[in-house]
Scaffold this motif. Structure first.
Motif, PDB file in Angstrom:
ATOM      1  N   PRO A 154      17.166  21.263  -0.851  1.00  0.00           N
ATOM      2  CA  PRO A 154      16.171  20.205  -1.038  1.00  0.00           C
ATOM      3  C   PRO A 154      16.496  19.023  -0.128  1.00  0.00           C
ATOM      4  O   PRO A 154      17.630  18.538  -0.114  1.00  0.00           O
TER       5      PRO A 154
ATOM      6  N   LYS B  68      18.881  15.950  -6.956  1.00  0.00           N
ATOM      7  CA  LYS B  68      18.090  16.894  -7.745  1.00  0.00           C
ATOM      8  C   LYS B  68      18.866  17.369  -8.973  1.00  0.00           C
ATOM      9  O   LYS B  68      18.304  17.499 -10.066  1.00  0.00           O
TER      10      LYS B  68
ATOM     11  N   GLU C 191      18.831  14.576 -11.458  1.00  0.00           N
ATOM     12  CA  GLU C 191      17.517  14.471 -12.092  1.00  0.00           C
ATOM     13  C   GLU C 191      17.316  15.589 -13.113  1.00  0.00           C
ATOM     14  O   GLU C 191      16.762  15.365 -14.188  1.00  0.00           O
TER      15      GLU C 191
END
Length: 245
Positions: free
Chosen positions: A69, A96, A99
């Motif tokens: 990502p 990521k 999160e």
């Protein structure tokens, strides 16, 4: 690709020589490549687009085939050699993951909050009946004191004391059940008649007020292998609803 730095080589797993003069699409997963080449052509031919920085979250393709990502910022650069696009690429793998952890924790908090509401409702429901019985026994004791019937006072106080002691144990059992989440280790052989006899004592006051009798008939089975706290809760709820309705 006409220029690259050490960090870009580290992110994608290539050496500088492996990247230079290769199409940028080599750093994109296959499903993005065709669309990206169209966008790149449009970007190069559109004078307005060349004056804008475009930020787009995508996935990069590592040399070993892993998708990464990434966050990409595009900046047009003009020089005497022509027009170029500088791509600033940031690996956001850790972001990521953070999160995802936060989302999972939020979902867990929502689930725990719902379970807490259900537990509070269930616990308050389960405690009402025995507390009402204890209150009734204490009321009888006060009345017997006025009458001077101290033998009856002692008997009712002992019953109230025994019931309060058992109720305290029940609270501990229920809290333990909530922690264990009904793990199989907490299951054991439960005598049905003895359990219902104790429940009958706790509901004595309510049954007297509603003129209700409890008759127990067991055929073939006198015990169950189950969680004793949960079984007691179920029986108490059934009997409590039967008395009231």
């Amino acid at each position: 690709i006409i220029l690259t730095n050490v960090q870009a080589c580290r992110v994608f797993g290539y050496t500088r020589d492996e990247l230079l003069y290769q199409p940028i699409e080599m750093l994109l997963p296959e499903r993005f490549r065709r669309r990206h080449s169209v966008l790149r052509t449009s970007y190069n031919s559109d004078p307005i687009a060349r004056q804008m920085a475009v930020e787009r979250e995508l996935f990069g393709l590592h040399k070993d085939g892993r998708e990464i990502p990434v966050e990409i910022g595009l900046t047009p650069i003009s020089s005497h050699d022509g027009h170029f696009i500088m791509a600033t690429i940031i690996d956001i793998t850790e972001r990521k993951r953070s999160e995802a952890r936060i989302r999972a924790q939020n979902e867990q908090l929502l689930r725990l909050n719902e379970e807490l509401i259900q537990f509070a409702y269930s616990a308050s429901h389960d405690l009402k009946a025995p507390l009402a019985t204890i209150q009734g026994l204490l009321s009888f004791a006060l009345q017997d004191i006025d009458k001077g019937d101290f033998d009856e006072v002692i008997m009712n106080l002992r019953r109230a004391h025994d019931m309060a002691t058992e109720l305290a144990k029940r609270v501990e059992d229920v809290l333990g059940l909530a922690k264990a989440d009904q793990m199989e280790e907490s299951w054991q052989r439960v005598n049905i008649a003895e359990t219902l006899s104790r429940i009958k004592d706790r509901f004595a006051q309510q049954m007297s007020e509603h003129d209700v009798t409890l008759q127990v008939e067991l055929h073939d089975v006198d015990s169950l292998y189950t969680n004793p706290t949960r079984f007691t809760q179920i029986m108490e709820n059934l009997i409590d609803n039967s008395i009231r309705y």
